[in-house]
Design an enzyme around this catalytic site. Sequence first.
Site, PDB file in Angstrom:
ATOM      1  N   ARG A 113       0.857  -1.185   0.000  1.00  0.00           N
ATOM      2  CA  ARG A 113       0.000   0.000   0.000  1.00  0.00           C
ATOM      3  C   ARG A 113       0.889   1.229   0.000  1.00  0.00           C
ATOM      4  O   ARG A 113       1.767   1.374   0.857  1.00  0.00           O
ATOM      5  CB  ARG A 113      -0.905   0.010   1.237  1.00  0.00           C
ATOM      6  CG  ARG A 113      -1.585   1.345   1.550  1.00  0.00           C
ATOM      7  CD  ARG A 113      -2.673   1.683   0.575  1.00  0.00           C
ATOM      8  NE  ARG A 113      -3.308   2.969   0.900  1.00  0.00           N
ATOM      9  CZ  ARG A 113      -4.161   3.589   0.117  1.00  0.00           C
ATOM     10  NH1 ARG A 113      -4.492   3.071  -1.052  1.00  0.00           N
ATOM     11  NH2 ARG A 113      -4.697   4.743   0.472  1.00  0.00           N
ATOM     12  N   HIS A 115       0.691   4.913   0.745  1.00  0.00           N
ATOM     13  CA  HIS A 115      -0.269   5.745   1.478  1.00  0.00           C
ATOM     14  C   HIS A 115       0.340   7.107   1.740  1.00  0.00           C
ATOM     15  O   HIS A 115       1.449   7.213   2.268  1.00  0.00           O
ATOM     16  CB  HIS A 115      -0.637   5.068   2.798  1.00  0.00           C
ATOM     17  CG  HIS A 115      -1.756   5.741   3.518  1.00  0.00           C
ATOM     18  ND1 HIS A 115      -3.083   5.402   3.324  1.00  0.00           N
ATOM     19  CD2 HIS A 115      -1.759   6.762   4.417  1.00  0.00           C
ATOM     20  CE1 HIS A 115      -3.850   6.164   4.087  1.00  0.00           C
ATOM     21  NE2 HIS A 115      -3.074   7.005   4.749  1.00  0.00           N
ATOM     22  N   CYS A 118      -2.109  12.034   5.938  1.00  0.00           N
ATOM     23  CA  CYS A 118      -3.326  12.841   6.046  1.00  0.00           C
ATOM     24  C   CYS A 118      -3.526  13.213   7.518  1.00  0.00           C
ATOM     25  O   CYS A 118      -4.131  12.461   8.281  1.00  0.00           O
ATOM     26  CB  CYS A 118      -4.536  12.079   5.510  1.00  0.00           C
ATOM     27  SG  CYS A 118      -6.094  12.999   5.687  1.00  0.00           S
ATOM     28  N   CYS A 129     -12.795  12.565   4.492  1.00  0.00           N
ATOM     29  CA  CYS A 129     -12.015  11.660   3.649  1.00  0.00           C
ATOM     30  C   CYS A 129     -11.997  10.274   4.285  1.00  0.00           C
ATOM     31  O   CYS A 129     -12.443  10.080   5.413  1.00  0.00           O
ATOM     32  CB  CYS A 129     -10.585  12.176   3.460  1.00  0.00           C
ATOM     33  SG  CYS A 129      -9.597  12.114   4.974  1.00  0.00           S
ATOM     34  N   GLN A 134      -8.416   3.803   5.270  1.00  0.00           N
ATOM     35  CA  GLN A 134      -7.592   3.087   4.303  1.00  0.00           C
ATOM     36  C   GLN A 134      -6.248   2.679   4.920  1.00  0.00           C
ATOM     37  O   GLN A 134      -5.734   1.597   4.620  1.00  0.00           O
ATOM     38  CB  GLN A 134      -7.365   3.946   3.061  1.00  0.00           C
ATOM     39  CG  GLN A 134      -8.593   4.051   2.179  1.00  0.00           C
ATOM     40  CD  GLN A 134      -8.248   4.277   0.717  1.00  0.00           C
ATOM     41  OE1 GLN A 134      -7.089   4.308   0.339  1.00  0.00           O
ATOM     42  NE2 GLN A 134      -9.265   4.411  -0.105  1.00  0.00           N
ATOM     43  N   THR A 178     -13.612  18.617  -4.083  1.00  0.00           N
ATOM     44  CA  THR A 178     -12.181  18.602  -3.780  1.00  0.00           C
ATOM     45  C   THR A 178     -11.321  18.984  -4.982  1.00  0.00           C
ATOM     46  O   THR A 178     -10.245  19.553  -4.827  1.00  0.00           O
ATOM     47  CB  THR A 178     -11.768  17.217  -3.247  1.00  0.00           C
ATOM     48  OG1 THR A 178     -10.383  17.227  -2.895  1.00  0.00           O
ATOM     49  CG2 THR A 178     -12.012  16.119  -4.274  1.00  0.00           C
ATOM     50  N   ASP A 190      -3.559  16.971  -8.395  1.00  0.00           N
ATOM     51  CA  ASP A 190      -2.753  15.954  -7.716  1.00  0.00           C
ATOM     52  C   ASP A 190      -1.305  16.173  -8.128  1.00  0.00           C
ATOM     53  O   ASP A 190      -0.978  16.072  -9.308  1.00  0.00           O
ATOM     54  CB  ASP A 190      -3.229  14.559  -8.123  1.00  0.00           C
ATOM     55  CG  ASP A 190      -2.668  13.449  -7.248  1.00  0.00           C
ATOM     56  OD1 ASP A 190      -1.573  13.641  -6.678  1.00  0.00           O
ATOM     57  OD2 ASP A 190      -3.312  12.393  -7.137  1.00  0.00           O
ATOM     58  N   ARG A 192       1.379  14.604  -6.417  1.00  0.00           N
ATOM     59  CA  ARG A 192       2.220  13.603  -5.757  1.00  0.00           C
ATOM     60  C   ARG A 192       3.184  12.956  -6.750  1.00  0.00           C
ATOM     61  O   ARG A 192       2.835  12.723  -7.898  1.00  0.00           O
ATOM     62  CB  ARG A 192       1.345  12.521  -5.111  1.00  0.00           C
ATOM     63  CG  ARG A 192       0.564  13.027  -3.908  1.00  0.00           C
ATOM     64  CD  ARG A 192      -0.422  12.008  -3.410  1.00  0.00           C
ATOM     65  NE  ARG A 192      -1.530  11.807  -4.348  1.00  0.00           N
ATOM     66  CZ  ARG A 192      -2.566  11.018  -4.108  1.00  0.00           C
ATOM     67  NH1 ARG A 192      -2.625  10.329  -2.969  1.00  0.00           N
ATOM     68  NH2 ARG A 192      -3.536  10.900  -4.990  1.00  0.00           N
ATOM     69  N   LYS A 218      -1.949   6.338  -9.531  1.00  0.00           N
ATOM     70  CA  LYS A 218      -0.821   5.717  -8.841  1.00  0.00           C
ATOM     71  C   LYS A 218      -0.224   4.599  -9.674  1.00  0.00           C
ATOM     72  O   LYS A 218       1.002   4.478  -9.796  1.00  0.00           O
ATOM     73  CB  LYS A 218      -1.267   5.162  -7.481  1.00  0.00           C
ATOM     74  CG  LYS A 218      -1.373   6.186  -6.379  1.00  0.00           C
ATOM     75  CD  LYS A 218      -1.674   5.508  -5.048  1.00  0.00           C
ATOM     76  CE  LYS A 218      -1.810   6.533  -3.929  1.00  0.00           C
ATOM     77  NZ  LYS A 218      -2.131   5.892  -2.630  1.00  0.00           N
TER      78      LYS A 218
END
Length: 304
Positions: A113, A115, A118, A129, A134, A178, A190, A192, A218
């Site tokens: 995962r 992640h 947050c 969220c 998650q 959002t 986004d 990231r 992702k």
Amino acid sequence: GENGVGEEGGEAQGGARGGARRRGMQTYGAPQGAQVKQAGARALAAAGAAAGVDEREEESEPGRTSFVAETQLPTDAGNFRVRAYRHTVGGETREDLAILVGEVGGLEEVPVRVHDACFTGEVLGSLKCDCAQQLQLALTYIRDNGPGIVLYLQQEGRGIGLANKIAAYGMQEQGLDTVDANRALGLPDDSREYSAVRNILDDLDVRSIKLLTNNPRKIERMRALGVEITERVPCEIPSNGVGPLKQYLDTKEARMRHMLGEAHQDDRAESDAESDAADADDACADQATQSSSLVTSGTVVMPS
């Protein structure tokens, strides 16, 4: 080394990734003074979209990652091995973690995962969220299906940072979702980046992974970096069909291509049924009110 991972003190500057964008982000913030009107906020979002804000995910050289330290960590979810890294990209350094169950070196199809941090969800318990849920789901999954890894990356708010995330939440209070909230502030949907994922997996000698995600971006970004993903494992969090979490999940599904699966579909169907029932109740109440007013006037009319 070739994989971009070194010991502490050996990290190198990353490429020119997002330096100007991140410096620019520091100037963004929620409008001061009077409340922003919803129509005005939507106009800002539309202007951001027209300017291609959502496309501002420029490619650049990947970052460099250095291993710092390792420890055993007992938690409510189980006992984990935690490895700390520093990742430098675009002249900025963040501290990421690999949370492990079992020995993953040399293995294929390791459950992973990825992640992103947050604070609002995982520390404050925000209902806007599903990040905290998650994370717990992922820790439980690798505990029960290990060897496995949760990579915890310091990329708050899909990469825009905590302060900008709070500003975006302020825009959401004006009725934006959002995505449009970010665009209204001149921020990308986004931002990231995942070169740390490739570097850490190389450092751990993981050959291929089964990725726990609902997010096609992702998968695309990691594969572009050379991460071999053999399978996607869905991470389904029920929204209970109401409130800000449902709105958030609806937006992720409709506008960010997230694959939310049957749990969300069931929640949406249940929510729609409840909404229809509520509308029917309101209609009955209106009819009762009309009947009552007609009776008091001395005339009874059956509603059509």
